[in-house]
Design a protein around this motif. Structure first.
Motif, PDB file in Angstrom:
ATOM      1  N   ARG A  48       0.832  -1.208   0.000  1.00 46.29           N
ATOM      2  CA  ARG A  48       0.000   0.000   0.000  1.00 46.29           C
ATOM      3  C   ARG A  48       0.866   1.258   0.000  1.00 46.29           C
ATOM      4  N   HIS A  49       0.262   2.347  -0.439  1.00 49.81           N
ATOM      5  CA  HIS A  49       0.841   3.696  -0.390  1.00 49.81           C
ATOM      6  C   HIS A  49       2.075   3.861  -1.289  1.00 49.81           C
ATOM      7  N   TYR A  50       1.934   3.398  -2.518  1.00 50.54           N
ATOM      8  CA  TYR A  50       2.913   3.655  -3.575  1.00 50.54           C
ATOM      9  C   TYR A  50       2.169   4.246  -4.762  1.00 50.54           C
ATOM     10  N   PHE A  51       2.889   4.933  -5.642  1.00 51.74           N
ATOM     11  CA  PHE A  51       2.296   5.411  -6.884  1.00 51.74           C
ATOM     12  C   PHE A  51       3.286   5.209  -8.019  1.00 51.74           C
ATOM     13  N   ILE A  52       2.744   5.108  -9.234  1.00 52.28           N
ATOM     14  CA  ILE A  52       3.596   4.991 -10.421  1.00 52.28           C
ATOM     15  C   ILE A  52       4.064   6.391 -10.786  1.00 52.28           C
ATOM     16  N   LYS A  53       5.356   6.538 -10.979  1.00 49.72           N
ATOM     17  CA  LYS A  53       5.928   7.851 -11.278  1.00 49.72           C
ATOM     18  C   LYS A  53       5.384   8.393 -12.600  1.00 49.72           C
ATOM     19  N   ASN A  54       5.251   9.711 -12.665  1.00 52.86           N
ATOM     20  CA  ASN A  54       4.768  10.362 -13.888  1.00 52.86           C
ATOM     21  C   ASN A  54       5.754  10.237 -15.043  1.00 52.86           C
ATOM     22  N   THR A  66      14.209  -6.499  -7.939  1.00 52.47           N
ATOM     23  CA  THR A  66      15.200  -5.692  -7.228  1.00 52.47           C
ATOM     24  C   THR A  66      14.622  -4.349  -6.811  1.00 52.47           C
ATOM     25  N   ALA A  67      15.231  -3.772  -5.765  1.00 51.84           N
ATOM     26  CA  ALA A  67      14.795  -2.466  -5.269  1.00 51.84           C
ATOM     27  C   ALA A  67      15.073  -1.375  -6.297  1.00 51.84           C
ATOM     28  N   SER A  68      16.169  -1.487  -7.023  1.00 49.71           N
ATOM     29  CA  SER A  68      16.495  -0.450  -8.014  1.00 49.71           C
ATOM     30  C   SER A  68      15.489  -0.459  -9.164  1.00 49.71           C
ATOM     31  N   GLU A  69      15.097  -1.638  -9.617  1.00 48.36           N
ATOM     32  CA  GLU A  69      14.084  -1.712 -10.673  1.00 48.36           C
ATOM     33  C   GLU A  69      12.746  -1.179 -10.156  1.00 48.36           C
ATOM     34  N   PHE A  70      12.391  -1.537  -8.927  1.00 48.41           N
ATOM     35  CA  PHE A  70      11.145  -1.068  -8.323  1.00 48.41           C
ATOM     36  C   PHE A  70      11.128   0.456  -8.235  1.00 48.41           C
ATOM     37  N   SER A  71      12.227   1.044  -7.774  1.00 47.64           N
ATOM     38  CA  SER A  71      12.267   2.503  -7.605  1.00 47.64           C
ATOM     39  C   SER A  71      12.297   3.250  -8.935  1.00 47.64           C
ATOM     40  N   SER A  72      12.588   2.572 -10.030  1.00 49.89           N
ATOM     41  CA  SER A  72      12.530   3.242 -11.330  1.00 49.89           C
ATOM     42  C   SER A  72      11.085   3.410 -11.807  1.00 49.89           C
ATOM     43  N   TYR A  73      10.162   2.661 -11.231  1.00 51.74           N
ATOM     44  CA  TYR A  73       8.750   2.739 -11.609  1.00 51.74           C
ATOM     45  C   TYR A  73       7.873   3.369 -10.523  1.00 51.74           C
ATOM     46  N   PHE A  74       8.190   3.127  -9.259  1.00 45.47           N
ATOM     47  CA  PHE A  74       7.304   3.497  -8.153  1.00 45.47           C
ATOM     48  C   PHE A  74       7.992   4.444  -7.176  1.00 45.47           C
ATOM     49  N   ALA A  75       7.162   5.240  -6.490  1.00 50.20           N
ATOM     50  CA  ALA A  75       7.625   6.096  -5.403  1.00 50.20           C
ATOM     51  C   ALA A  75       6.658   5.932  -4.241  1.00 50.20           C
ATOM     52  N   MET A  76       7.140   6.301  -3.044  1.00 50.97           N
ATOM     53  CA  MET A  76       6.317   6.188  -1.844  1.00 50.97           C
ATOM     54  C   MET A  76       5.309   7.331  -1.777  1.00 50.97           C
ATOM     55  N   ALA A  77       4.138   7.020  -1.243  1.00 53.08           N
ATOM     56  CA  ALA A  77       3.073   8.015  -1.101  1.00 53.08           C
ATOM     57  C   ALA A  77       2.521   7.946   0.314  1.00 53.08           C
ATOM     58  N   ALA A  78       3.313   8.432   1.281  1.00 54.26           N
ATOM     59  CA  ALA A  78       2.879   8.399   2.675  1.00 54.26           C
ATOM     60  C   ALA A  78       1.685   9.326   2.874  1.00 54.26           C
ATOM     61  N   THR A  79       0.761   8.906   3.743  1.00 56.62           N
ATOM     62  CA  THR A  79      -0.418   9.711   4.051  1.00 56.62           C
ATOM     63  C   THR A  79      -0.519   9.864   5.570  1.00 56.62           C
ATOM     64  N   MET A  80      -1.380  10.747   6.008  1.00 52.57           N
ATOM     65  CA  MET A  80      -1.604  10.952   7.438  1.00 52.57           C
ATOM     66  C   MET A  80      -2.364   9.763   8.015  1.00 52.57           C
ATOM     67  N   GLY A  81      -2.215   9.541   9.308  1.00 50.09           N
ATOM     68  CA  GLY A  81      -2.971   8.491   9.971  1.00 50.09           C
ATOM     69  C   GLY A  81      -2.097   7.344  10.409  1.00 50.09           C
ATOM     70  N   PRO A  82      -2.664   6.421  11.173  1.00 50.88           N
ATOM     71  CA  PRO A  82      -1.877   5.320  11.739  1.00 50.88           C
ATOM     72  C   PRO A  82      -1.367   4.322  10.696  1.00 50.88           C
ATOM     73  N   ASN A  83      -2.057   4.151   9.590  1.00 51.17           N
ATOM     74  CA  ASN A  83      -1.632   3.194   8.554  1.00 51.17           C
ATOM     75  C   ASN A  83      -1.210   3.920   7.282  1.00 51.17           C
ATOM     76  N   GLY A  84      -0.600   5.080   7.429  1.00 48.85           N
ATOM     77  CA  GLY A  84      -0.267   5.900   6.284  1.00 48.85           C
ATOM     78  C   GLY A  84       1.103   5.670   5.685  1.00 48.85           C
ATOM     79  N   GLN A  85       1.930   4.851   6.311  1.00 53.04           N
ATOM     80  CA  GLN A  85       3.264   4.590   5.785  1.00 53.04           C
ATOM     81  C   GLN A  85       3.218   3.508   4.710  1.00 53.04           C
TER      82      GLN A  85
END
Length: 160
Positions: A48-54, A66-85
């Motif tokens: 949860r709480h990821y988005f595809i980069k523009n 791999t983490a490097s391949e993942f980070s080339s497509y996705f970024a974190m989208a933290a939100t407020m609240g207890p389950n926002g990470q």
């Protein structure tokens, strides 16, 4: 006399039918008929709480190792609240499966139903519920965290 001919013809047809059934069984016993592959359930956790980069202008791979391949497509989208990470992903022990619905102008609810594997591929059952039309574009997707060392090929079984 007539009934004797019918009985003989019926006996002949039954014998032909039974011998045809025997041939199919013999072929299966010799391995000429392919056996069904064993299907097993695969455990997963939805990330949860990821988005595809523009900046992504090509299809997102279905299986990311791999983490490097993942980070080339996705970024974190933290939100407020207890389950926002964002859900943590350890690429030393896990891979990520991705179902990418592409860019749409309609509300889509994508729900993973089951993940199974055969000897050479993964099968992800997904239910997609189409909602109302939108005035803007969105890029819906589902990320599943799965154990390492699974087959690379992923097939989607989409239920609408």
């Amino acid at each position: 006399m007539r009934s004797t001919v019918y009985v003989i013809m019926l006996a002949w047809l039954v014998a032909a039918f039974l011998s045809a059934c025997h041939r199919v069984t013999a072929k299966a016993a010799k391995g000429l008929v392919p056996q069904a592959q064993a299907v097993t359930t695969v455990p997963y956790q939805e990330a949860r709480h990821y988005f595809i980069k523009n900046t992504v202008n090509r299809p997102v791979p279905r299986h990311i190792n791999t983490a490097s391949e993942f980070s080339s497509y996705f970024a974190m989208a933290a939100t407020m609240g207890p389950n926002g990470q964002p859900t943590p992903i350890d690429f030393n022990t896990h891979d990520v499966l991705v179902y990418d619905a592409g860019i749409v102008q309609r509300q889509l609810d994508i729900t993973p139903m089951a993940l199974s594997r055969t000897r050479d591929k993964l099968i992800l059952d997904i239910r997609i519920h189409k909602g109302t039309a939108l005035d803007y574009q969105m890029h819906p997707f589902v990320l599943l965290i799965v154990p390492k060392n699974l087959p690379q090929q992923v097939d989607f079984n989409i239920q609408k």
